[in-house]
Design a protein around this motif. Structure first.
Motif, PDB file in Angstrom:
ATOM      1  N   ASP A 129     -21.148 -26.980  40.091  1.00 45.11           N
ATOM      2  CA  ASP A 129     -19.820 -26.620  39.605  1.00 45.11           C
ATOM      3  C   ASP A 129     -18.878 -27.820  39.790  1.00 45.11           C
ATOM      4  OD1 ASP A 129     -17.261 -25.695  39.202  1.00 45.11           O
ATOM      5  OD2 ASP A 129     -17.583 -23.813  40.301  1.00 45.11           O
ATOM      6  N   VAL A 130     -18.458 -28.395  38.679  1.00 43.73           N
ATOM      7  CA  VAL A 130     -17.664 -29.630  38.732  1.00 43.73           C
ATOM      8  C   VAL A 130     -16.321 -29.421  39.446  1.00 43.73           C
ATOM      9  CG1 VAL A 130     -16.553 -31.404  37.290  1.00 43.73           C
ATOM     10  CG2 VAL A 130     -18.806 -30.530  36.659  1.00 43.73           C
ATOM     11  N   SER A 131     -15.785 -28.199  39.380  1.00 46.83           N
ATOM     12  CA  SER A 131     -14.478 -27.957  40.020  1.00 46.83           C
ATOM     13  C   SER A 131     -14.559 -28.070  41.544  1.00 46.83           C
ATOM     14  CB  SER A 131     -13.926 -26.584  39.621  1.00 46.83           C
ATOM     15  OG  SER A 131     -14.682 -25.574  40.247  1.00 46.83           O
ATOM     16  N   LEU A 132     -15.765 -28.008  42.090  1.00 47.39           N
ATOM     17  CA  LEU A 132     -15.919 -28.091  43.548  1.00 47.39           C
ATOM     18  C   LEU A 132     -16.138 -29.521  44.047  1.00 47.39           C
ATOM     19  CD1 LEU A 132     -18.253 -24.980  44.101  1.00 47.39           C
ATOM     20  CD2 LEU A 132     -15.746 -25.095  44.256  1.00 47.39           C
ATOM     21  N   LEU A 133     -16.234 -30.472  43.100  1.00 45.18           N
ATOM     22  CA  LEU A 133     -16.497 -31.857  43.508  1.00 45.18           C
ATOM     23  C   LEU A 133     -15.188 -32.602  43.758  1.00 45.18           C
ATOM     24  CD1 LEU A 133     -19.131 -32.696  40.717  1.00 45.18           C
ATOM     25  CD2 LEU A 133     -19.599 -31.915  43.056  1.00 45.18           C
ATOM     26  N   ASN A 134     -15.140 -33.406  44.825  1.00 43.91           N
ATOM     27  CA  ASN A 134     -13.938 -34.214  45.047  1.00 43.91           C
ATOM     28  C   ASN A 134     -13.978 -35.460  44.156  1.00 43.91           C
ATOM     29  OD1 ASN A 134     -15.451 -36.237  46.321  1.00 43.91           O
ATOM     30  ND2 ASN A 134     -15.138 -35.339  48.350  1.00 43.91           N
ATOM     31  N   GLU A 135     -12.863 -36.212  44.152  1.00 40.92           N
ATOM     32  CA  GLU A 135     -12.745 -37.340  43.213  1.00 40.92           C
ATOM     33  C   GLU A 135     -13.820 -38.399  43.463  1.00 40.92           C
ATOM     34  OE1 GLU A 135     -10.924 -37.529  40.452  1.00 40.92           O
ATOM     35  OE2 GLU A 135     -10.207 -35.513  40.934  1.00 40.92           O
ATOM     36  N   ASN A 136     -14.135 -38.660  44.730  1.00 42.09           N
ATOM     37  CA  ASN A 136     -15.181 -39.649  45.037  1.00 42.09           C
ATOM     38  C   ASN A 136     -16.531 -39.260  44.472  1.00 42.09           C
ATOM     39  OD1 ASN A 136     -13.767 -41.562  46.374  1.00 42.09           O
ATOM     40  ND2 ASN A 136     -14.161 -40.732  48.433  1.00 42.09           N
ATOM     41  N   LYS A 137     -16.852 -38.000  44.670  1.00 44.18           N
ATOM     42  CA  LYS A 137     -18.142 -37.492  44.197  1.00 44.18           C
ATOM     43  C   LYS A 137     -18.178 -37.540  42.661  1.00 44.18           C
ATOM     44  CE  LYS A 137     -22.053 -35.141  44.740  1.00 44.18           C
ATOM     45  NZ  LYS A 137     -23.260 -35.883  44.998  1.00 44.18           N
ATOM     46  N   LYS A 138     -17.044 -37.173  42.041  1.00 41.66           N
ATOM     47  CA  LYS A 138     -16.985 -37.210  40.577  1.00 41.66           C
ATOM     48  C   LYS A 138     -17.162 -38.639  40.064  1.00 41.66           C
ATOM     49  CE  LYS A 138     -13.313 -34.406  39.871  1.00 41.66           C
ATOM     50  NZ  LYS A 138     -12.324 -33.603  39.117  1.00 41.66           N
ATOM     51  N   SER A 139     -16.494 -39.594  40.726  1.00 41.10           N
ATOM     52  CA  SER A 139     -16.641 -40.991  40.300  1.00 41.10           C
ATOM     53  C   SER A 139     -18.085 -41.446  40.420  1.00 41.10           C
ATOM     54  CB  SER A 139     -15.794 -41.924  41.157  1.00 41.10           C
ATOM     55  OG  SER A 139     -14.465 -41.609  41.002  1.00 41.10           O
ATOM     56  N   SER A 140     -18.729 -41.058  41.512  1.00 42.78           N
ATOM     57  CA  SER A 140     -20.089 -41.562  41.678  1.00 42.78           C
ATOM     58  C   SER A 140     -21.032 -40.903  40.674  1.00 42.78           C
ATOM     59  CB  SER A 140     -20.571 -41.458  43.122  1.00 42.78           C
ATOM     60  OG  SER A 140     -20.980 -40.162  43.406  1.00 42.78           O
TER      61      SER A 140
END
Ligand SMILES: Nc1ncnc2c1ncn2[C@@H]1O[C@H](COP(=O)(O)OP(=O)(O)OP(=O)(O)O)[C@@H](O)[C@H]1O
Ligand SMILES: [Mg+2]
Length: 234
Positions: A76-87
């Motif tokens: 679930d993308v809404s549960l990822l923080n910005e760092n995790k999303k960037s990686s």
């Protein structure tokens, strides 16, 4: 292979995107649903302002959904923080744009290597070898030491495609990749994308150009915040 047997990479359910508040509110996407499978060559068409880039930005974690759910490889993308999303973005997405976005102060090899640097690949020799490999794949190995400004538009877009491929991403995201090219050069770029797709690469592409729909395995037509899927031509 049947779509049902291929891995699902992306699932969007009842996704809405709004910009602005109150009287200024614009609803750009109205509860759309989209599943993307490995191996798809999906083209998104629709008139200017219909929300194509907005949808691409949400798929590529560059913008948030207003409502609805987005799952990427089951997460679930809404549960990822910005760092995790960037990686995840750096690892799994390769982006190609109409205006190429190469860095003029770097030569061709250095531009192509950039995603490896962001990914923490420190070995210069490995980076250069990878740049050589992908510049060969896009058909311009002889330009490896060239300055970006010395290249034609089509060559610049090939450099951008090599850069998008170097991390071996799951998905290539291309927003009007032929928009700045004459039609013959554009056909060259489209043939390359089709070849990559035949080798298994998943591609999501935005276009205004109905003539390019023949390259897609799936077509989505956007209109007034909703979209309909049409049968592919090929
Ligand atoms: N950051 C933003 N803030 C406010 N409105 C926005 C924002 N980004 C996009 N919009 C609006 O959302 C709508 C869709 O824009 P989008 O860029 O997705 O269209 P598009 O289909 O890509 O158009 P084009 O074919 O011209 O590139 C437009 O009405 C635009 O004004
Ligand atoms: Mg756009």
């Amino acid at each position: 292979m049947e779509a049902t047997k291929r891995r699902s990479l992306i699932q969007m359910k009842d996704v809405t995107k709004k910009f602005g508040k109150g009287e200024l509110e614009t609803v750009v996407l109205k509860e759309v649903n989209l599943t993307i499978h490995e191996g798809d060559f999906l083209m998104i068409v629709g008139k200017s302002g219909s929300g194509k880039t907005t949808l691409m930005n949400m798929i590529g974690f560059l913008d948030r959904l207003t409502t609805g759910t987005y799952s990427f490889l089951g997460e679930d993308v809404s549960l990822l923080n910005e760092n995790k999303k960037s990686s995840i973005r750096n690892k799994h997405f390769g982006f190609i744009f109409q205006q190429f976005f190469l860095i003029d102060s770097l030569n061709v090899a250095q531009n192509v290597e950039l995603p490896l640097i962001y990914a923490g690949e420190v070995n210069k020799k490995d980076r250069l070898e990878a740049a050589e490999k992908y510049l060969s794949l896009v058909g311009i190995p002889e330009k490896i030491k060239a300055k970006t400004k010395e290249l034609s538009g089509g060559q610049q877009q090939r450099v951008a495609i090599a850069r998008a491929l170097i991390n071996e991403p799951l998905l290539i995201m291309a927003d009007e990749p032929t928009g700045a090219l004459d039609s013959d050069t554009g056909i060259g770029v489209m043939s390359l994308l089709r070849e990559l797709n035949k080798q298994g690469k998943t591609i999501i592409m935005v276009t205004h150009d109905e003539d390019l729909l023949q390259y897609a395995t799936r077509i989505i037509r956007m209109h007034d915040g909703s979209f309909v899927e049409e049968g592919a031509v090929r």
